[in-house]
Write a protein that holds these residues in place. Structure first.
Motif, PDB file in Angstrom:
ATOM      1  N   GLU A 195       7.604   8.263  -7.717  1.00 14.49           N
ATOM      2  CA  GLU A 195       8.787   7.949  -6.895  1.00 14.49           C
ATOM      3  C   GLU A 195       8.416   8.054  -5.410  1.00 14.49           C
ATOM      4  O   GLU A 195       7.949   9.104  -4.951  1.00 14.49           O
ATOM      5  CB  GLU A 195       9.868   8.988  -7.230  1.00 14.49           C
ATOM      6  N   PRO A 196       8.565   6.984  -4.629  1.00  9.76           N
ATOM      7  CA  PRO A 196       8.194   7.077  -3.212  1.00  9.76           C
ATOM      8  C   PRO A 196       9.140   7.994  -2.426  1.00  9.76           C
ATOM      9  O   PRO A 196      10.345   7.998  -2.679  1.00  9.76           O
ATOM     10  CB  PRO A 196       8.312   5.639  -2.705  1.00  9.76           C
ATOM     11  N   ALA A 197       8.557   8.755  -1.497  1.00  6.39           N
ATOM     12  CA  ALA A 197       9.389   9.582  -0.612  1.00  6.39           C
ATOM     13  C   ALA A 197       9.972   8.705   0.488  1.00  6.39           C
ATOM     14  O   ALA A 197      11.012   9.025   1.068  1.00  6.39           O
ATOM     15  CB  ALA A 197       8.547  10.699  -0.001  1.00  6.39           C
ATOM     16  N   LYS A 198       9.280   7.598   0.758  1.00  8.07           N
ATOM     17  CA  LYS A 198       9.765   6.692   1.809  1.00  8.07           C
ATOM     18  C   LYS A 198       9.233   5.284   1.553  1.00  8.07           C
ATOM     19  O   LYS A 198       8.055   5.120   1.211  1.00  8.07           O
ATOM     20  CB  LYS A 198       9.255   7.211   3.165  1.00  8.07           C
ATOM     21  N   LEU A 199      10.108   4.304   1.728  1.00  8.12           N
ATOM     22  CA  LEU A 199       9.687   2.899   1.657  1.00  8.12           C
ATOM     23  C   LEU A 199       9.694   2.352   3.083  1.00  8.12           C
ATOM     24  O   LEU A 199      10.635   2.614   3.842  1.00  8.12           O
ATOM     25  CB  LEU A 199      10.671   2.083   0.822  1.00  8.12           C
ATOM     26  N   VAL A 200       8.664   1.605   3.428  1.00 14.56           N
ATOM     27  CA  VAL A 200       8.579   1.106   4.808  1.00 14.56           C
ATOM     28  C   VAL A 200       8.240  -0.381   4.802  1.00 14.56           C
ATOM     29  O   VAL A 200       7.398  -0.828   4.024  1.00 14.56           O
ATOM     30  CB  VAL A 200       7.488   1.866   5.609  1.00 14.56           C
ATOM     31  N   LEU A 201       8.899  -1.124   5.669  1.00 12.42           N
ATOM     32  CA  LEU A 201       8.531  -2.521   5.901  1.00 12.42           C
ATOM     33  C   LEU A 201       7.719  -2.552   7.187  1.00 12.42           C
ATOM     34  O   LEU A 201       8.216  -2.168   8.247  1.00 12.42           O
ATOM     35  CB  LEU A 201       9.793  -3.378   6.066  1.00 12.42           C
ATOM     36  N   GLY A 202       6.449  -2.950   7.110  1.00 15.98           N
ATOM     37  CA  GLY A 202       5.553  -2.896   8.275  1.00 15.98           C
ATOM     38  C   GLY A 202       4.633  -1.700   8.140  1.00 15.98           C
ATOM     39  O   GLY A 202       4.428  -1.182   7.041  1.00 15.98           O
ATOM     40  N   GLY A 203       4.108  -1.242   9.271  1.00 12.81           N
ATOM     41  CA  GLY A 203       3.219  -0.081   9.246  1.00 12.81           C
ATOM     42  C   GLY A 203       3.990   1.220   9.390  1.00 12.81           C
ATOM     43  O   GLY A 203       5.182   1.208   9.704  1.00 12.81           O
ATOM     44  N   PRO A 204       3.336   2.363   9.178  1.00 16.88           N
ATOM     45  CA  PRO A 204       4.054   3.634   9.249  1.00 16.88           C
ATOM     46  C   PRO A 204       4.442   4.044  10.676  1.00 16.88           C
ATOM     47  O   PRO A 204       5.352   4.846  10.849  1.00 16.88           O
ATOM     48  CB  PRO A 204       3.036   4.631   8.672  1.00 16.88           C
ATOM     49  N   MET A 205       3.764   3.481  11.684  1.00 16.00           N
ATOM     50  CA  MET A 205       4.061   3.879  13.068  1.00 16.00           C
ATOM     51  C   MET A 205       5.264   3.112  13.639  1.00 16.00           C
ATOM     52  O   MET A 205       6.123   3.690  14.279  1.00 16.00           O
ATOM     53  CB  MET A 205       2.847   3.628  13.967  1.00 16.00           C
ATOM     54  N   MET A 206       5.282   1.799  13.429  1.00 12.50           N
ATOM     55  CA  MET A 206       6.349   0.998  14.037  1.00 12.50           C
ATOM     56  C   MET A 206       7.230   0.295  13.005  1.00 12.50           C
ATOM     57  O   MET A 206       8.139  -0.450  13.369  1.00 12.50           O
ATOM     58  CB  MET A 206       5.751  -0.058  14.971  1.00 12.50           C
ATOM     59  N   GLY A 207       6.950   0.524  11.733  1.00 10.38           N
ATOM     60  CA  GLY A 207       7.716  -0.166  10.681  1.00 10.38           C
ATOM     61  C   GLY A 207       9.133   0.361  10.549  1.00 10.38           C
ATOM     62  O   GLY A 207       9.536   1.327  11.196  1.00 10.38           O
ATOM     63  N   ALA A 215       4.858   2.161  -0.028  1.00 11.78           N
ATOM     64  CA  ALA A 215       5.579   3.144  -0.839  1.00 11.78           C
ATOM     65  C   ALA A 215       4.834   4.463  -0.609  1.00 11.78           C
ATOM     66  O   ALA A 215       3.770   4.699  -1.203  1.00 11.78           O
ATOM     67  CB  ALA A 215       5.558   2.738  -2.308  1.00 11.78           C
ATOM     68  N   LEU A 216       5.362   5.275   0.303  1.00 10.89           N
ATOM     69  CA  LEU A 216       4.639   6.473   0.741  1.00 10.89           C
ATOM     70  C   LEU A 216       5.070   7.705  -0.056  1.00 10.89           C
ATOM     71  O   LEU A 216       6.255   7.907  -0.342  1.00 10.89           O
ATOM     72  CB  LEU A 216       4.884   6.713   2.229  1.00 10.89           C
ATOM     73  N   ALA A 217       4.072   8.537  -0.381  1.00 17.37           N
ATOM     74  CA  ALA A 217       4.354   9.810  -1.056  1.00 17.37           C
ATOM     75  C   ALA A 217       4.694  10.853   0.022  1.00 17.37           C
ATOM     76  O   ALA A 217       4.433  10.638   1.216  1.00 17.37           O
ATOM     77  CB  ALA A 217       3.123  10.250  -1.843  1.00 17.37           C
ATOM     78  N   LYS A 218       5.253  11.975  -0.422  1.00 17.83           N
ATOM     79  CA  LYS A 218       5.704  13.006   0.527  1.00 17.83           C
ATOM     80  C   LYS A 218       4.579  13.440   1.466  1.00 17.83           C
ATOM     81  O   LYS A 218       4.780  13.631   2.668  1.00 17.83           O
ATOM     82  CB  LYS A 218       6.246  14.200  -0.261  1.00 17.83           C
ATOM     83  N   LYS A 219       3.361  13.561   0.882  1.00 15.20           N
ATOM     84  CA  LYS A 219       2.236  14.041   1.696  1.00 15.20           C
ATOM     85  C   LYS A 219       1.842  13.061   2.816  1.00 15.20           C
ATOM     86  O   LYS A 219       1.115  13.405   3.737  1.00 15.20           O
ATOM     87  CB  LYS A 219       1.021  14.295   0.793  1.00 15.20           C
ATOM     88  N   GLU A 220       2.318  11.833   2.733  1.00 12.86           N
ATOM     89  CA  GLU A 220       1.935  10.821   3.724  1.00 12.86           C
ATOM     90  C   GLU A 220       2.918  10.684   4.883  1.00 12.86           C
ATOM     91  O   GLU A 220       2.676   9.909   5.797  1.00 12.86           O
ATOM     92  CB  GLU A 220       1.821   9.444   3.034  1.00 12.86           C
ATOM     93  N   ILE A 221       4.026  11.392   4.788  1.00 15.70           N
ATOM     94  CA  ILE A 221       5.001  11.221   5.878  1.00 15.70           C
ATOM     95  C   ILE A 221       5.079  12.502   6.707  1.00 15.70           C
ATOM     96  O   ILE A 221       4.862  13.598   6.203  1.00 15.70           O
ATOM     97  CB  ILE A 221       6.403  10.804   5.344  1.00 15.70           C
ATOM     98  N   PRO A 222       5.329  12.371   8.021  1.00 14.71           N
ATOM     99  CA  PRO A 222       5.334  13.555   8.876  1.00 14.71           C
ATOM    100  C   PRO A 222       6.435  14.537   8.505  1.00 14.71           C
ATOM    101  O   PRO A 222       7.463  14.143   7.947  1.00 14.71           O
ATOM    102  CB  PRO A 222       5.568  12.980  10.283  1.00 14.71           C
ATOM    103  N   ARG A 223       6.180  15.817   8.835  1.00 16.49           N
ATOM    104  CA  ARG A 223       7.163  16.860   8.547  1.00 16.49           C
ATOM    105  C   ARG A 223       8.469  16.519   9.251  1.00 16.49           C
ATOM    106  O   ARG A 223       8.462  16.032  10.382  1.00 16.49           O
ATOM    107  CB  ARG A 223       6.607  18.191   9.083  1.00 16.49           C
ATOM    108  N   GLU A 224       9.578  16.747   8.586  1.00 15.63           N
ATOM    109  CA  GLU A 224      10.855  16.332   9.173  1.00 15.63           C
ATOM    110  C   GLU A 224      11.417  17.364  10.154  1.00 15.63           C
ATOM    111  O   GLU A 224      11.995  17.005  11.164  1.00 15.63           O
ATOM    112  CB  GLU A 224      11.877  16.088   8.068  1.00 15.63           C
ATOM    113  N   ALA A 257       0.828  -1.219   0.000  1.00 15.02           N
ATOM    114  CA  ALA A 257       0.000   0.000   0.000  1.00 15.02           C
ATOM    115  C   ALA A 257       0.857   1.261   0.000  1.00 15.02           C
ATOM    116  O   ALA A 257       2.079   1.198  -0.075  1.00 15.02           O
ATOM    117  CB  ALA A 257      -0.934  -0.031   1.210  1.00 15.02           C
ATOM    118  N   GLY A 258       0.181   2.399   0.103  1.00 17.41           N
ATOM    119  CA  GLY A 258       0.838   3.706   0.028  1.00 17.41           C
ATOM    120  C   GLY A 258       0.378   4.414  -1.238  1.00 17.41           C
ATOM    121  O   GLY A 258       0.015   3.755  -2.225  1.00 17.41           O
TER     122      GLY A 258
END
Ligand code: SF4
Ligand code: SF4
Length: 509
Positions: free
Chosen positions: A328-340, A359-368, A297-298
């Motif tokens: 292009e994903p802004a972030k790839l995660v194995l698992g969920g977005p909270m604990m992955g 495969a998360l887009a920029k809008k889906e990840i918290p501000r850095e 997902a993502g």
């Protein structure tokens, strides 16, 4: 729409992140095509790395044992399809650092040919220990992400009185729907697996806990459980991190697992629904754990859905099975977005504990960028463990591990609820991950040191014991010699008579 009875939550804290579950939950589990190569890491579990028993060039069958567990807290690895071992070496690990891990690489032959499986006609006739050993041989680990060897938990029934088996179907992490789909599509098998676990642990009751945002899964599990009085399906409120074992135990039994304690101390054992399904497959059909349901997902994924992926499949192959990546994903995660775990690339393979690949887009990840703490206490309210994240973070940042520990670092379950609510976007959970890692490293170093001291003391004791034994042996020999040298010898000399003739003289000369 589900209209079951809802209970008020018993647990403290928690957050309500956006679910993002609808798209992947709506589609059936898809069986992916065979990848050309399978990359099977030797450590897909908590504990010691498995040891290869195959060599490059060996032909293997699907389900064949290819690496053995060196100890109880470990798990064997099986070939997830038939083919040839083409390499035993290092691959990119499922770790943000991009470090490598040892793996067996198999070139698949397209035949997907199984080994002969040893089925059990009636597993209930078998002794619990025999069944637990069968689960160990199947390489089953906690599939909710904990990756702890399942057989070790099943053997707890011999040490503790387990009253309740809690089957965790809460799946509280955003995006993940693999357990939801599995419960909808394999409800009867999961119920049978839960009954077998109850038999192994000699537990009184089995509770299947499902969050109220999965009405279809609840209905399917209720229908499958209907015939068995000892199996209850409990609906719990959707609130992250409800799926954490301690939270779920409190929610279902009202009992709190003491700080630093284990669920067995309150008579409960928790298994994820995926693990229960794998245990059913191992006990009834003799199948080792070679595949699992993974949520893909993502926002960058064209058609998010759940796939049944063979262990060792590169995640790129899973994205392709779901229509590929649209951006292009802004972030790839194995698992969920909270604990992955953030992934370094799409080359990483899926493993036994992989609940999802995102495969998360920029809008889906918290501000850095973060700003200073405004002491709003939102993190304190959100913490399900009743900790003071802001104080713990201040000490972790200053590398004051003792101070962070005094504030309960070891009780932190790294759920990320504090970071999620922080208006200053302080990456609190990252500080705790770092501090826990440091503590673990220190603990391992201290254990090594203790072990080295123990070894050198044992060696010294052994040398001294050998010395003492030699001295005793020498003394004993000396004493024995004294006994055999008789003082009668001089008398013997006196017995020699004076030669009487020249002939006798010659003989005695
Ligand atoms: S939530 Fe963030 S800003 Fe508020 S007290 Fe906690 S760390 Fe500080
Ligand atoms: S990450 Fe730790 S401190 Fe933060 S909310 Fe979760 S348990 Fe509490």
């Amino acid at each position: 729409m589900f209209h079951g009875l809802l209970k008020l939550p018993q647990v403290r804290g928690g957050v309500h992140p956006h679910g993002h579950k609808d798209r992947s939950a709506a589609l059936h589990i898809l069986k992916t095509e065979l990848p050309e190569k399978l990359y099977l890491p030797l450590r897909q579990h908590a504990g010691a790395e498995a040891i290869p028993i195959v060599k490059v060039g060996d032909k293997v069958l699907k389900g064949q044992l290819i690496a053995v567990a060196p100890s109880e807290v470990s798990a064997p690895v099986h070939a997830s399809s038939s083919g040839t071992v083409i390499e035993i070496g290092e691959i990119t690990a499922a770790h943000p650092s991009g470090l490598t891990s040892s793996a067996i690489i198999i070139q698949t032959d397209g035949e997907d040919r199984w080994i002969d499986l040893h089925k059990l006609e009636n597993p209930y006739e078998e002794e619990p220990l025999v069944l637990a050993n069968r689960v160990a041989e199947a390489g089953i680990v906690g599939m909710g992400g904990a990756i702890f060897p399942a057989a070790v938990k099943l053997k707890q029934g011999t040490k503790h009185e387990i009253k309740t088996v809690l089957v965790n179907g809460s799946e509280c992490e955003p995006y993940l729907t693999c357990d939801d789909r599995l419960m909808r599509e394999k409800a009867e098998e999961i119920i049978e697996g839960a009954r077998l676990i109850r038999h192994i642990l000699r537990a009184y009751r089995v509770v299947i806990a499902i969050e109220d945002n999965k009405p279809e899964a609840i209905a399917a599990m209720q229908a499958a459980a209907e015939a068995y009085g000892v199996i209850e399906v409990e609906v719990v409120p959707s609130r992250y991190p409800m799926g954490s074992a301690k939270q779920l135990i409190q929610e279902i039994t009202g009992r709190e697992v003491p700080a630093g304690g284990r669920s067995t101390s309150v008579g409960v054992l928790v298994h994820n629904v995926g693990t229960v399904y794998a245990i059913y497959e191992a006990l009834v059909y003799g199948k080792p754990l070679i595949s699992r349901v993974v949520t893909v997902a993502g926002a960058c994924v064209a058609r998010p859905r759940n796939v049944e992926a063979l262990n060792g499949t590169p995640i790129e192959h899973l994205f392709e099975a779901c229509g590929g990546l649209e951006s292009e994903p802004a972030k790839l995660v194995l698992g969920g977005p909270m604990m992955g775990i953030p992934l370094p690339s799409v080359d990483v393979p899926t493993i036994k504990g992989a609940t999802g690949v995102l495969a998360l887009a920029k809008k889906e990840i918290p501000r850095e960028e973060s700003s200073p703490c405004i002491r709003c206490a939102s993190c304190v309210e959100a913490c399900p463990m009743g900790l003071l994240p802001l104080e713990m973070a201040a000490r972790s940042r200053a590398e004051d591990l003792e101070g962070a520990s005094e504030y309960g670092l070891s009780d932190c379950i790294l759920c990320g609820s504090c970071s999620y609510v922080c208006p200053s976007h302080i990456p609190l959970v990252q500080y705790f991950q770092f501090a826990k890692g440091e503590l673990d490293t220190k603990r391992v170093a201290a254990r090594k040191m203790e072990y080295t001291v123990e070894l050198s003391l044992a060696k010294k004791a052994r040398i001294e014991a050998e010395k003492a034994a030699k001295a005793a042996e020498k003394a004993a020999k000396k004493a024995a010699r004294k006994k055999t040298v008789k003082p009668t010898k001089p008398a013997a000399v006196t017995q020699v008579a004076e030669p009487e003739s020249a002939e006798q003289q010659e003989e005695t000369a």
